[in-house]
Motif scaffolding. Sequence first.
Motif, PDB file in Angstrom:
ATOM      1  N   GLY A   7      44.851 -66.514  91.052  1.00  0.00           N
ATOM      2  CA  GLY A   7      44.392 -66.248  92.446  1.00  0.00           C
ATOM      3  C   GLY A   7      43.448 -65.293  92.578  1.00  0.00           C
ATOM      4  N   PRO A   8      43.116 -64.805  93.596  1.00  0.00           N
ATOM      5  CA  PRO A   8      42.313 -63.793  93.763  1.00  0.00           C
ATOM      6  C   PRO A   8      42.511 -62.356  93.071  1.00  0.00           C
ATOM      7  N   ALA A   9      41.689 -61.686  92.465  1.00  0.00           N
ATOM      8  CA  ALA A   9      41.826 -60.870  91.582  1.00  0.00           C
ATOM      9  C   ALA A   9      41.761 -59.372  92.451  1.00  0.00           C
ATOM     10  N   ALA A  10      41.856 -59.499  93.781  1.00  0.00           N
ATOM     11  CA  ALA A  10      42.127 -58.138  94.441  1.00  0.00           C
ATOM     12  C   ALA A  10      42.894 -58.328  95.557  1.00  0.00           C
ATOM     13  N   PRO A  11      43.717 -57.242  95.505  1.00  0.00           N
ATOM     14  CA  PRO A  11      44.931 -57.297  96.475  1.00  0.00           C
ATOM     15  C   PRO A  11      44.692 -57.640  97.765  1.00  0.00           C
ATOM     16  N   THR A  12      45.907 -58.087  98.410  1.00  0.00           N
ATOM     17  CA  THR A  12      45.708 -58.283  99.896  1.00  0.00           C
ATOM     18  C   THR A  12      46.760 -57.192 100.498  1.00  0.00           C
ATOM     19  N   PRO A  13      46.531 -56.803 101.521  1.00  0.00           N
ATOM     20  CA  PRO A  13      47.331 -55.540 102.272  1.00  0.00           C
ATOM     21  C   PRO A  13      48.780 -56.092 102.827  1.00  0.00           C
ATOM     22  N   ARG A  14      49.122 -57.184 102.546  1.00  0.00           N
ATOM     23  CA  ARG A  14      50.442 -57.404 102.815  1.00  0.00           C
ATOM     24  C   ARG A  14      51.363 -57.679 101.446  1.00  0.00           C
ATOM     25  N   ARG A  15      52.706 -57.436 101.630  1.00  0.00           N
ATOM     26  CA  ARG A  15      53.630 -57.722 100.377  1.00  0.00           C
ATOM     27  C   ARG A  15      54.318 -59.002 100.797  1.00  0.00           C
ATOM     28  N   ARG A  16      54.729 -59.846  99.723  1.00  0.00           N
ATOM     29  CA  ARG A  16      55.488 -60.919 100.215  1.00  0.00           C
ATOM     30  C   ARG A  16      56.753 -60.762  99.497  1.00  0.00           C
ATOM     31  N   ASP A  17      57.774 -61.373  99.696  1.00  0.00           N
ATOM     32  CA  ASP A  17      59.076 -61.538  98.912  1.00  0.00           C
ATOM     33  C   ASP A  17      58.908 -62.516  98.203  1.00  0.00           C
ATOM     34  N   ASP A 106      23.904 -69.761  93.028  1.00  0.00           N
ATOM     35  CA  ASP A 106      23.672 -68.463  93.603  1.00  0.00           C
ATOM     36  C   ASP A 106      24.576 -68.013  94.959  1.00  0.00           C
ATOM     37  N   GLU A 107      24.794 -69.152  95.600  1.00  0.00           N
ATOM     38  CA  GLU A 107      25.811 -68.948  96.970  1.00  0.00           C
ATOM     39  C   GLU A 107      27.088 -68.802  96.466  1.00  0.00           C
ATOM     40  N   ALA A 108      27.440 -69.514  95.502  1.00  0.00           N
ATOM     41  CA  ALA A 108      28.892 -69.389  94.930  1.00  0.00           C
ATOM     42  C   ALA A 108      29.166 -68.107  94.488  1.00  0.00           C
ATOM     43  N   TRP A 109      28.247 -67.454  93.812  1.00  0.00           N
ATOM     44  CA  TRP A 109      28.387 -66.217  93.156  1.00  0.00           C
ATOM     45  C   TRP A 109      28.696 -65.026  94.252  1.00  0.00           C
ATOM     46  N   LEU A 110      27.671 -65.205  95.229  1.00  0.00           N
ATOM     47  CA  LEU A 110      27.728 -64.344  96.468  1.00  0.00           C
ATOM     48  C   LEU A 110      28.968 -64.352  97.276  1.00  0.00           C
ATOM     49  N   HIS A 111      29.323 -65.716  97.292  1.00  0.00           N
ATOM     50  CA  HIS A 111      30.814 -65.737  98.025  1.00  0.00           C
ATOM     51  C   HIS A 111      31.853 -65.061  97.119  1.00  0.00           C
ATOM     52  N   ALA A 112      31.885 -65.315  95.900  1.00  0.00           N
ATOM     53  CA  ALA A 112      32.960 -64.658  95.038  1.00  0.00           C
ATOM     54  C   ALA A 112      32.854 -63.145  95.273  1.00  0.00           C
ATOM     55  N   GLN A 114      31.774 -61.483  97.742  1.00  0.00           N
ATOM     56  CA  GLN A 114      32.366 -61.160  99.176  1.00  0.00           C
ATOM     57  C   GLN A 114      33.830 -60.982  99.129  1.00  0.00           C
ATOM     58  N   HIS A 115      34.463 -61.583  98.026  1.00  0.00           N
ATOM     59  CA  HIS A 115      36.016 -61.843  97.882  1.00  0.00           C
ATOM     60  C   HIS A 115      36.580 -60.989  97.086  1.00  0.00           C
ATOM     61  N   LEU A 116      35.798 -60.589  96.022  1.00  0.00           N
ATOM     62  CA  LEU A 116      36.446 -60.076  94.780  1.00  0.00           C
ATOM     63  C   LEU A 116      35.425 -58.761  94.114  1.00  0.00           C
ATOM     64  N   ALA A 117      35.970 -57.743  93.469  1.00  0.00           N
ATOM     65  CA  ALA A 117      35.168 -57.024  93.038  1.00  0.00           C
ATOM     66  C   ALA A 117      34.220 -57.421  91.771  1.00  0.00           C
ATOM     67  N   SER A 118      33.233 -56.834  91.579  1.00  0.00           N
ATOM     68  CA  SER A 118      32.550 -57.248  90.351  1.00  0.00           C
ATOM     69  C   SER A 118      32.829 -56.118  89.062  1.00  0.00           C
ATOM     70  N   ILE A 119      33.642 -56.603  88.057  1.00  0.00           N
ATOM     71  CA  ILE A 119      34.111 -55.647  86.832  1.00  0.00           C
ATOM     72  C   ILE A 119      33.261 -56.118  85.822  1.00  0.00           C
ATOM     73  N   SER A 120      32.787 -54.950  85.034  1.00  0.00           N
ATOM     74  CA  SER A 120      31.885 -55.208  83.762  1.00  0.00           C
ATOM     75  C   SER A 120      32.347 -53.951  83.163  1.00  0.00           C
ATOM     76  N   VAL A 128      33.348 -50.840  88.276  1.00  0.00           N
ATOM     77  CA  VAL A 128      33.942 -51.563  89.250  1.00  0.00           C
ATOM     78  C   VAL A 128      33.113 -51.333  90.544  1.00  0.00           C
ATOM     79  N   ASP A 129      32.440 -52.493  91.034  1.00  0.00           N
ATOM     80  CA  ASP A 129      31.381 -52.534  91.911  1.00  0.00           C
ATOM     81  C   ASP A 129      32.049 -53.348  93.178  1.00  0.00           C
ATOM     82  N   THR A 130      32.084 -52.900  94.055  1.00  0.00           N
ATOM     83  CA  THR A 130      32.425 -53.172  95.383  1.00  0.00           C
ATOM     84  C   THR A 130      31.379 -53.270  96.306  1.00  0.00           C
TER      85      THR A 130
END
Length: 182
Positions: A7-17, A106-112, A114-120, A128-130
Amino acid sequence: MADTSRGPAAPTPRRRDHPHRPGRDGDPMSTNPPDTRIFSGDWLETTDPSCPHRYREGYAGTPAGTWNGWQVFTATPQVMDAIIDSHHTAALHMITAEVAGGAHLDEAWLHALQHLASISRLGDLVVVDTRVLQSDPTQVEILAPDTDGRYRVGFGWMWNTVDPADVHTVHGTIAADGPPPP
């Protein structure tokens, strides 16, 4: 068989049971030494209802405080590498899905981004580049190992201490997670 998709590697603000172990987020683990825990977050929850584990992945580390109520911990270089690898896999899945849907690479990379940090990694440093994710050119965190060779893990993500029985794959070991012997 457990779902191996990421799934996405960045957290969402909600918690789920979770149907298998509702309400157990944040519980201290009573079966481990007092200084070692397993950390995970809702972005690492399994999406396979037949899987007996709540989380796909968890990481061994030593508690190092909190940030906005969420856990911060220190981890060995091997555990940090596992966090980076997991994040890269999530980004690759997102990029691959975008390209399969007709986006240029290149569009797919930018889309990612916009949803995930870049970690290298840059040698022993972890970046950790956000900047794209946060739309803020100052949002770069550079981590160096401490004097014990451990990295501080937080990144502003919503980490929780979790029960290792709730985790499909634990990176690092509980007994040997401390600094190397002298």
